[in-house]
Design a protein around this motif. Structure first.
Motif, PDB file in Angstrom:
ATOM      1  N   ASP A 254       0.757  -1.163   0.020  1.00  0.00           N
ATOM      2  CA  ASP A 254      -0.138  -0.016   0.178  1.00  0.00           C
ATOM      3  C   ASP A 254       0.970   1.302   0.068  1.00  0.00           C
ATOM      4  N   GLY A 255       1.135   1.803   1.302  1.00  0.00           N
ATOM      5  CA  GLY A 255       2.267   2.780   1.267  1.00  0.00           C
ATOM      6  C   GLY A 255       3.620   2.261   1.056  1.00  0.00           C
ATOM      7  N   TYR A 256       4.258   2.802   0.119  1.00  0.00           N
ATOM      8  CA  TYR A 256       5.464   2.302  -0.479  1.00  0.00           C
ATOM      9  C   TYR A 256       6.737   2.242   0.454  1.00  0.00           C
ATOM     10  N   GLY A 356       5.721   7.655   2.078  1.00  0.00           N
ATOM     11  CA  GLY A 356       5.111   6.254   2.329  1.00  0.00           C
ATOM     12  C   GLY A 356       3.667   6.698   1.300  1.00  0.00           C
ATOM     13  N   ALA A 357       3.892   7.083  -0.035  1.00  0.00           N
ATOM     14  CA  ALA A 357       2.935   7.303  -0.939  1.00  0.00           C
ATOM     15  C   ALA A 357       2.405   6.041  -1.266  1.00  0.00           C
ATOM     16  N   ASP A 358       0.818   6.001  -1.612  1.00  0.00           N
ATOM     17  CA  ASP A 358       0.368   4.713  -2.033  1.00  0.00           C
ATOM     18  C   ASP A 358       0.839   4.315  -3.519  1.00  0.00           C
ATOM     19  N   PHE A 359       1.701   2.917  -3.638  1.00  0.00           N
ATOM     20  CA  PHE A 359       2.426   2.621  -4.678  1.00  0.00           C
ATOM     21  C   PHE A 359       1.486   2.489  -6.113  1.00  0.00           C
ATOM     22  N   THR A 360       0.423   1.990  -5.844  1.00  0.00           N
ATOM     23  CA  THR A 360      -0.657   1.744  -7.223  1.00  0.00           C
ATOM     24  C   THR A 360      -1.300   2.982  -7.558  1.00  0.00           C
ATOM     25  N   ASN A 361      -1.697   3.724  -6.603  1.00  0.00           N
ATOM     26  CA  ASN A 361      -2.331   4.942  -6.857  1.00  0.00           C
ATOM     27  C   ASN A 361      -1.358   6.020  -7.234  1.00  0.00           C
ATOM     28  N   HIS A 412      -6.491  -5.816   2.894  1.00  0.00           N
ATOM     29  CA  HIS A 412      -7.710  -5.611   3.719  1.00  0.00           C
ATOM     30  C   HIS A 412      -8.875  -6.225   3.119  1.00  0.00           C
ATOM     31  N   ARG A 413      -9.030  -6.094   1.805  1.00  0.00           N
ATOM     32  CA  ARG A 413      -9.839  -6.245   1.239  1.00  0.00           C
ATOM     33  C   ARG A 413     -10.182  -8.014   1.085  1.00  0.00           C
ATOM     34  N   ILE A 414      -8.789  -8.522   0.940  1.00  0.00           N
ATOM     35  CA  ILE A 414      -8.855  -9.975   0.659  1.00  0.00           C
ATOM     36  C   ILE A 414      -9.314 -10.555   2.232  1.00  0.00           C
ATOM     37  N   GLU A 415      -8.846 -10.022   3.294  1.00  0.00           N
ATOM     38  CA  GLU A 415      -9.335 -10.234   4.615  1.00  0.00           C
ATOM     39  C   GLU A 415     -10.740 -10.243   4.907  1.00  0.00           C
ATOM     40  N   GLU A 416     -11.279  -8.864   4.389  1.00  0.00           N
ATOM     41  CA  GLU A 416     -12.663  -8.792   4.508  1.00  0.00           C
ATOM     42  C   GLU A 416     -13.655 -10.000   3.475  1.00  0.00           C
ATOM     43  N   ALA A 417     -13.208 -10.304   2.641  1.00  0.00           N
ATOM     44  CA  ALA A 417     -13.796 -11.380   1.821  1.00  0.00           C
ATOM     45  C   ALA A 417     -13.694 -12.913   2.540  1.00  0.00           C
ATOM     46  N   GLN A 447     -15.068   1.674  -7.717  1.00  0.00           N
ATOM     47  CA  GLN A 447     -13.864   2.685  -7.360  1.00  0.00           C
ATOM     48  C   GLN A 447     -13.537   2.500  -5.858  1.00  0.00           C
ATOM     49  N   ASP A 448     -14.407   2.251  -4.934  1.00  0.00           N
ATOM     50  CA  ASP A 448     -14.050   2.109  -3.574  1.00  0.00           C
ATOM     51  C   ASP A 448     -13.030   0.966  -3.434  1.00  0.00           C
ATOM     52  N   LEU A 449     -12.577   0.107  -4.375  1.00  0.00           N
ATOM     53  CA  LEU A 449     -11.749  -0.900  -4.233  1.00  0.00           C
ATOM     54  C   LEU A 449     -10.327  -0.337  -4.379  1.00  0.00           C
ATOM     55  N   THR A 450     -10.293   1.019  -4.889  1.00  0.00           N
ATOM     56  CA  THR A 450      -8.880   1.531  -5.045  1.00  0.00           C
ATOM     57  C   THR A 450      -8.299   2.000  -3.720  1.00  0.00           C
ATOM     58  N   HIS A 451      -9.288   2.057  -2.739  1.00  0.00           N
ATOM     59  CA  HIS A 451      -8.936   3.136  -1.584  1.00  0.00           C
ATOM     60  C   HIS A 451      -8.105   2.273  -0.829  1.00  0.00           C
ATOM     61  N   PRO A 452      -6.794   2.884  -0.362  1.00  0.00           N
ATOM     62  CA  PRO A 452      -5.797   2.129   0.545  1.00  0.00           C
ATOM     63  C   PRO A 452      -6.494   1.885   2.086  1.00  0.00           C
ATOM     64  N   PRO A 453      -5.972   1.029   2.857  1.00  0.00           N
ATOM     65  CA  PRO A 453      -6.784   0.688   4.249  1.00  0.00           C
ATOM     66  C   PRO A 453      -6.640   2.065   5.143  1.00  0.00           C
ATOM     67  N   THR A 454      -7.547   2.053   5.714  1.00  0.00           N
ATOM     68  CA  THR A 454      -7.505   3.120   6.935  1.00  0.00           C
ATOM     69  C   THR A 454      -6.567   2.341   8.115  1.00  0.00           C
TER      70      THR A 454
END
Length: 466
Positions: A254-256, A356-361, A412-417, A447-454
């Motif tokens: 997430d954060g590089y 710590g910028a988000d790598f993907t975004n 975090h999305r995988i863990e939610e699933a 688009q919500d799936l692009t959000h980094p974890p809180t």
């Protein structure tokens, strides 16, 4: 009608043990890869067939043996401790292993139960199919199943099984197993088998080794371009085909941070993000040592053999750097990156690491100007931007759009699933699998799936946990 074979089962008995999968009491499909099933000609397979309760005609189930260096320590015998290779399905595009992961005990289980629970099964399905969609050589997932059994880990979990597809499951550790036993004849048999199956263009052992080295250079560069951390780059987890294999405690940054580590068992950062190229080089050195005896025979002397193999091995850093430059150059919209572009790429990565910028975004944000929003030191980014604008290609937007995905399988999305699936709800896993099958083109509703974890969603450690 689907044609089955098992060329690996025809190798001598030292290579494997014939064993059928353990029966699953109530198999149920959770995720089903219909396009892959159609390509393999198995669209009519039902849950009992996928679980191995019914063995397809022509299959010859086996567990493969191998060894390996695990976190640098030598393990003389590993093998398929929780998986069974049904065989190889024959298609117009070649032969592909069908491998049941979580299929029960084998002679290589080392006191384990050989089973899996649904968490790691869903993780591997989702991540491996994303990797394929993102253009990374990888094993693939045909189906994720509930088995109807309970699997005891730190508590009881619903049992799971992954139907995995690969061009083969031959590993660096497969060669090491026979080399450690002084079984030169088996190493030669394995070498010939790998060359025929994966690298028919290689005329001899040295050319085979060179092809494997180049394949790994391409693979690791693609990992790095996605911010992917494999987590367990043991030699038994490096496929000589050049495919990513064995998604255990893997994650995407997430954060590089170049020092990112996600595996709960990697206490010293051996397999950190920035270490992956050097570990691949080290693993390839172990493979090269397996080829020495037959190279002696081919070249007429030990010194000649070692010198020739060393020369091939030493070509890895340069090959990797060229692949890395091409991957990251494309992420900046540069069609023909060269060595002069390295400072431009490295300076951006340095800014990202500092903030710590988000790598993907950040990389995807170069398309619409939102990359700046992920930076804390925006003045430094603004100073970097004119250098980038002066270098990017005329078709830079198209290049970036194909090189930098909009969405990745965030931890975090995988863990939610997984947590939802534990409650019997597979919709989040199904959504991830659907969206990540086309990660470069995202619908507005996703688009919500692009959000980094809180902060409270962060997953700092992942586990093998199969």
């Amino acid at each position: 009608m689907t044609q089955f074979d098992n060329s690996y089962a025809r190798l001598p008995k030292e290579f494997h043990t014939r064993i059928a999968p353990e029966l699953s009491p109530a198999p149920e499909v959770m995720l089903w890869n219909a396009p892959l099933a159609e390509a393999l000609g198995v669209s009519d397979w039902d849950a009992p067939m996928l679980a191995g309760n019914v063995i397809p005609e022509g299959a010859d189930p086996i567990a493969q043996v191998y060894a390996g260096h695990q976190f640098g320590g030598w393990s003389p015998q590993l093998g398929d401790g929780r998986a069974v290779l049904l065989g190889e399905v024959l298609t117009e595009d070649g032969r592909f292993d069908i491998h049941l992961k979580g299929a029960g005990r084998t002679p290589y289980s080392r006191n384990g139960d050989g089973r899996a629970w649904i968490g790691p099964v869903l993780r591997e399905y989702i991540v491996s199919e994303f990797m394929h969609a993102a253009g990374v050589p990888t094993t693939r997932a045909l189906a994720a199943l509930r088995t109807g059994a309970r699997v005891q880990r730190e508590r009881a979990y619903p049992g799971g099984l992954l139907v995995r597809i690969a061009s083969s499951h031959i590993r660096v550790g497969t060669f090491q197993y026979f080399t450690a036993r002084g079984d030169e004849a088996s190493v030669k048999i394995l070498t010939d088998h790998v060359r025929a199956r994966h690298y028919p263009q290689a005329k001899d052992t040295l050319e085979l080794y060179a092809e494997i080295v180049k394949a790994q250079a391409r693979l690791i560069a693609k990992w790095m371009g996605l911010g992917f951390v494999h987590g367990v780059m043991n030699t038994d987890n490096m496929a000589v085909s050049g495919e990513t294999i064995d998604y255990g405690p893997c994650a995407f940054i997430d954060g590089y941070s170049p020092k990112a580590v996600y595996s709960s068992i990697d206490q010293f950062g051996r397999y950190a993000y920035e270490q992956q190229p050097s570990i691949a080089h080290w693993n390839l050195a172990q493979l090269g040592s397996c080829f020495v005896p037959q190279m002696e025979e081919e070249l007429g002397g030990q010194h000649k053999a070692i010198d020739a193999l060393t020369e091939v091995l030493n070509a890895f850093p340069e090959a990797y750097q060229a692949e890395w430059r091409a991957v990251f150059g494309a992420k900046l919209g540069i069609a023909d990156p060269n060595e002069a572009d390295l400072p431009l790429i490295q300076d951006l990565l340095g800014l990202m690491a500092k903030d710590g910028a988000d790598f993907t975004n950040t990389f995807r944000g170069l398309l619409d100007g939102s990359a700046r929003d992920w930076m804390l030191d925006r003045e430094a980014f603004d100073a970097w931007t004119p250098r980038w604008e002066a270098r990017r290609s005329e078709a830079w937007q198209e290049i970036i759009a194909k090189a930098s995905p909009t969405v990745i399988p965030r931890n975090h999305r995988i863990e939610e699933a997984i947590q939802a699936a534990l409650e019997g709800d597979d919709r989040k896993a199904e959504r991830l699998a659907r969206v990540l099958s086309n990660p470069f083109d995202l619908a507005e509703d996703d688009q919500d799936l692009t959000h980094p974890p809180t902060e409270d969603q962060m997953v700092h450690k992942t586990f093998c946990g199969t």
